[in-house]
Design an enzyme around this catalytic site. Structure first.
Site, PDB file in Angstrom:
ATOM      1  N   MET A 102       0.848  -1.197   0.000  1.00 52.16           N
ATOM      2  CA  MET A 102       0.000   0.000   0.000  1.00 52.16           C
ATOM      3  C   MET A 102       0.881   1.243   0.000  1.00 52.16           C
ATOM      4  O   MET A 102       1.622   1.489   0.960  1.00 52.16           O
ATOM      5  CB  MET A 102      -0.945   0.004   1.213  1.00 52.16           C
ATOM      6  CG  MET A 102      -2.034  -1.049   1.124  1.00 52.16           C
ATOM      7  SD  MET A 102      -3.165  -1.047   2.534  1.00 52.16           S
ATOM      8  CE  MET A 102      -2.232  -1.956   3.756  1.00 52.16           C
ATOM      9  N   GLN A 130       7.452  -5.279  -4.053  1.00 59.93           N
ATOM     10  CA  GLN A 130       6.536  -5.172  -5.191  1.00 59.93           C
ATOM     11  C   GLN A 130       7.064  -4.179  -6.217  1.00 59.93           C
ATOM     12  O   GLN A 130       7.348  -3.021  -5.888  1.00 59.93           O
ATOM     13  CB  GLN A 130       5.129  -4.738  -4.783  1.00 59.93           C
ATOM     14  CG  GLN A 130       4.206  -4.875  -6.001  1.00 59.93           C
ATOM     15  CD  GLN A 130       2.823  -4.309  -5.826  1.00 59.93           C
ATOM     16  OE1 GLN A 130       2.651  -3.138  -5.532  1.00 59.93           O
ATOM     17  NE2 GLN A 130       1.818  -5.140  -6.041  1.00 59.93           N
ATOM     18  N   CYS A 132      -2.803  -2.294 -10.158  1.00 57.90           N
ATOM     19  CA  CYS A 132      -3.033  -0.891  -9.814  1.00 57.90           C
ATOM     20  C   CYS A 132      -3.798  -0.177 -10.929  1.00 57.90           C
ATOM     21  O   CYS A 132      -3.387  -0.197 -12.086  1.00 57.90           O
ATOM     22  CB  CYS A 132      -1.699  -0.186  -9.559  1.00 57.90           C
ATOM     23  SG  CYS A 132      -1.941   1.530  -9.124  1.00 57.90           S
ATOM     24  N   ASN A 149      -7.682 -11.554  -2.154  1.00 57.32           N
ATOM     25  CA  ASN A 149      -7.583 -10.211  -1.562  1.00 57.32           C
ATOM     26  C   ASN A 149      -8.846  -9.427  -1.894  1.00 57.32           C
ATOM     27  O   ASN A 149      -9.478  -9.646  -2.915  1.00 57.32           O
ATOM     28  CB  ASN A 149      -6.325  -9.517  -2.136  1.00 57.32           C
ATOM     29  CG  ASN A 149      -6.273  -8.028  -1.832  1.00 57.32           C
ATOM     30  OD1 ASN A 149      -6.317  -7.189  -2.737  1.00 57.32           O
ATOM     31  ND2 ASN A 149      -6.203  -7.682  -0.562  1.00 57.32           N
ATOM     32  N   GLY A 150      -9.179  -8.483  -0.992  1.00 59.38           N
ATOM     33  CA  GLY A 150     -10.285  -7.567  -1.246  1.00 59.38           C
ATOM     34  C   GLY A 150     -11.388  -7.681  -0.208  1.00 59.38           C
ATOM     35  O   GLY A 150     -12.073  -8.699  -0.123  1.00 59.38           O
ATOM     36  N   GLY A 151     -11.501  -6.635   0.632  1.00 62.85           N
ATOM     37  CA  GLY A 151     -12.640  -6.552   1.547  1.00 62.85           C
ATOM     38  C   GLY A 151     -12.629  -7.556   2.687  1.00 62.85           C
ATOM     39  O   GLY A 151     -13.664  -7.770   3.317  1.00 62.85           O
ATOM     40  N   GLY A 156      -5.519  -5.830   3.284  1.00 65.76           N
ATOM     41  CA  GLY A 156      -5.084  -4.484   2.921  1.00 65.76           C
ATOM     42  C   GLY A 156      -5.461  -3.490   4.000  1.00 65.76           C
ATOM     43  O   GLY A 156      -4.857  -3.442   5.075  1.00 65.76           O
TER      44      GLY A 156
HETATM   45  C1  LIG Z   1      -3.636   3.482   0.459  1.00 64.20           C
HETATM   46  C2  LIG Z   1      -3.546   2.285  -0.453  1.00 64.20           C
HETATM   47  C3  LIG Z   1      -2.457   2.131  -1.273  1.00 64.20           C
HETATM   48  C4  LIG Z   1      -2.354   1.006  -2.118  1.00 64.20           C
HETATM   49  N1  LIG Z   1      -1.219   0.825  -2.858  1.00 64.20           N
HETATM   50  C5  LIG Z   1      -1.059  -0.351  -3.560  1.00 64.20           C
HETATM   51  C6  LIG Z   1       0.179  -0.686  -4.161  1.00 64.20           C
HETATM   52  O1  LIG Z   1       1.175   0.029  -4.039  1.00 64.20           O
HETATM   53  N2  LIG Z   1       0.269  -1.841  -4.863  1.00 64.20           N
HETATM   54  C7  LIG Z   1      -0.795  -2.705  -4.983  1.00 64.20           C
HETATM   55  O2  LIG Z   1      -0.678  -3.754  -5.620  1.00 64.20           O
HETATM   56  N3  LIG Z   1      -1.977  -2.406  -4.409  1.00 64.20           N
HETATM   57  C8  LIG Z   1      -2.112  -1.291  -3.677  1.00 64.20           C
HETATM   58  N4  LIG Z   1      -3.282  -1.040  -3.007  1.00 64.20           N
HETATM   59  C9  LIG Z   1      -4.361  -2.047  -3.061  1.00 64.20           C
HETATM   60  C10 LIG Z   1      -4.211  -3.060  -1.909  1.00 64.20           C
HETATM   61  O3  LIG Z   1      -2.993  -3.752  -2.007  1.00 64.20           O
HETATM   62  C11 LIG Z   1      -5.381  -4.054  -1.904  1.00 64.20           C
HETATM   63  O4  LIG Z   1      -5.337  -4.791  -3.097  1.00 64.20           O
HETATM   64  C12 LIG Z   1      -6.737  -3.352  -1.803  1.00 64.20           C
HETATM   65  O5  LIG Z   1      -6.721  -2.350  -0.790  1.00 64.20           O
HETATM   66  C13 LIG Z   1      -7.858  -4.356  -1.508  1.00 64.20           C
HETATM   67  O6  LIG Z   1      -7.650  -5.003  -0.283  1.00 64.20           O
HETATM   68  P1  LIG Z   1      -8.445  -4.571   1.061  1.00 64.20           P
HETATM   69  O7  LIG Z   1      -9.907  -4.546   0.689  1.00 64.20           O
HETATM   70  O8  LIG Z   1      -8.111  -5.645   2.056  1.00 64.20           O
HETATM   71  O9  LIG Z   1      -7.963  -3.226   1.438  1.00 64.20           O
HETATM   72  C14 LIG Z   1      -3.402   0.060  -2.158  1.00 64.20           C
HETATM   73  C15 LIG Z   1      -4.497   0.240  -1.323  1.00 64.20           C
HETATM   74  C16 LIG Z   1      -4.588   1.326  -0.459  1.00 64.20           C
HETATM   75  C17 LIG Z   1      -5.779   1.464   0.456  1.00 64.20           C
END
Ligand SMILES: Cc1cc2nc3c(=O)[nH]c(=O)nc-3n(C[C@H](O)[C@H](O)[C@H](O)COP(=O)(O)O)c2cc1C
Length: 345
Positions: A9, A61, A91, A214-216, A236
């Site tokens: 992130m 990453q 992304c 991954n996701g939510g 995340g």
């Molecule tokens: C602030 C923020 C920055 C993120 N930066 C990246 C990143 O650098 N690379 C990536 O693959 N995903 C990035 N993501 C996505 C997360 O890795 C993840 O896939 C996404 O938040 C869904 O997971 P969650 O619902 O558990 O948060 C980012 C998410 C957030 C909230």
């Protein structure tokens, strides 16, 4: 063997946050922020790639689209002892997908396969791929690339097949599509619906691959549920919104158990850490800024946020702020341990 990981992130998973996470979970894989291949080649490498051995295991990453450049970046990163190298194919940001990086690459599985093969020429570490279940809106892509629609389950299956033939054994799949036009990255983490079943189906159809979802995913119960269908779970936002949950995730690893640590002990661990920044107030603040959620949904949450606010500091350095916090936070919440919850069950 299952695994849990903390998602890459940007602006969150810097080395300070990873150190904090490691106090909470001993076994989870921690990811860096996304770093572009060109930043690794042309930027301040030590600043971008250094980490503390305490953070291990740790995955780097990389985002990019130029095979040669990514290969070069992997070669450079070999001097750092990362445990895994991950390619970002998820992304949705214009900055990234407009340059055919990140999620936009999903439309070009053969190109991603070539990139992965180039990465594998430079490292013996596992090369993993983080991607979406599909993308929508490939007309943002430049004329030099053919326009393809890539939003059906069959497209996802084809993507995984091509990459597995190129030697990828571990996929991390964010269970929603990325909409490349009209949505911000934040909206792209909220608006496209989660379709966990598509990820489960990938595991069914490729049982030999390690599939991480991954996701939510925001609590221990849903981690348990997902692990009935897939091999791993990546967390995340919950990792910074409610980090104390991470004390419970080591139980999902083979031979792992709940990390029975209290918030007081975590803050003491942070005190040892911030000591290295001494009287550098800005660094001290930076080191703590992503720990704001430690008292999520608990008494003391407001106090914790207050003391970490740079305007509060009352002339104190980071270590003193933490000392003061230990005096004024509710003592029973400071001493709570995750294992107590398990005793009640
Ligand atoms: C602030 C923020 C920055 C993120 N930066 C990246 C990143 O650098 N690379 C990536 O693959 N995903 C990035 N993501 C996505 C997360 O890795 C993840 O896939 C996404 O938040 C869904 O997971 P969650 O619902 O558990 O948060 C980012 C998410 C957030 C909230």
């Amino acid at each position: 063997m299952a695994r849990i990981s903390i998602a890459p992130m940007v602006d969150i998973t810097d080395r300070h946050f990873r150190y904090f996470c490691r106090l909470l979970t001993k076994k989870s894989m921690l990811y860096t922020e996304m770093i572009t291949s060109s930043a690794i080649i042309h930027g301040d490498r030590n600043k971008l790639l250094d980490f503390d051995s305490f953070e291990k295991p740790i995955a780097l990453q990389i985002a990019g689209c130029d095979k040669k450049e990514i290969q070069e970046a992997v070669k450079i990163a070999e001097d750092w002892d990362y445990d895994e190298i991950n390619l970002n194919v998820g992304c949705p940001s214009d900055r990234v997908s407009g340059n055919q990086m990140g999620a936009a690459l999903m439309a070009y599985p053969e190109l991603v396969a070539e990139i992965v093969q180039a990465m594998k020429r430079e490292t013996n570490k596992p090369v993993t791929v983080k991607h979406r279940i599909g993308i929508d809106g490939t007309n943002v892509l430049p004329d030099t690339l053919p326009k393809v629609i890539f939003d059906k389950y069959e497209d996802l299956e084809y993507f995984v097949k091509v990459l597995s033939q190129a030697g990828v054994k571990h996929f991390i799949i964010h269970a929603r599509i990325a909409i490349l036009e009209g949505l911000s990255p934040k909206e792209n983490r909220e608006i496209p619906p989660l379709k966990y079943k598509e990820v489960y189906k990938i595991k069914e159809n490729f049982p030999h691959l390690f599939i991480e979802i991954n996701g939510g995913i925001r609590n221990i119960e849903s981690i348990k549920e997902h692990l009935k269908h897939v091999d791993g779970v990546m967390l995340g936002r919950v990792a910074y919104e409610n980090p104390f949950i991470l004390t419970e995730v080591d139980q999902f690893f083979e031979g792992g158990k709940v990390n029975n640590i209290s918030r007081r002990e975590i803050i003491e661990g942070l005190m040892d850490y911030v000591e290295r920044f001494g009287k550098d107030k800005r660094m001290g603040y930076n080191a703590l800024k992503n720990t704001l959620g430690l008292f999520y949904n608990k008494r003391g949450s407001k106090i914790w946020r207050q003391v970490l606010n740079p305007t509060w500091d009352e002339g104190l350095f980071a270590k003193d702020i933490l000392e003061k916090a230990l005096q004024i936070l509710p003592q029973d919440i400071l001493d709570e341990r995750p294992i107590e919850k398990y005793k009640k069950i």
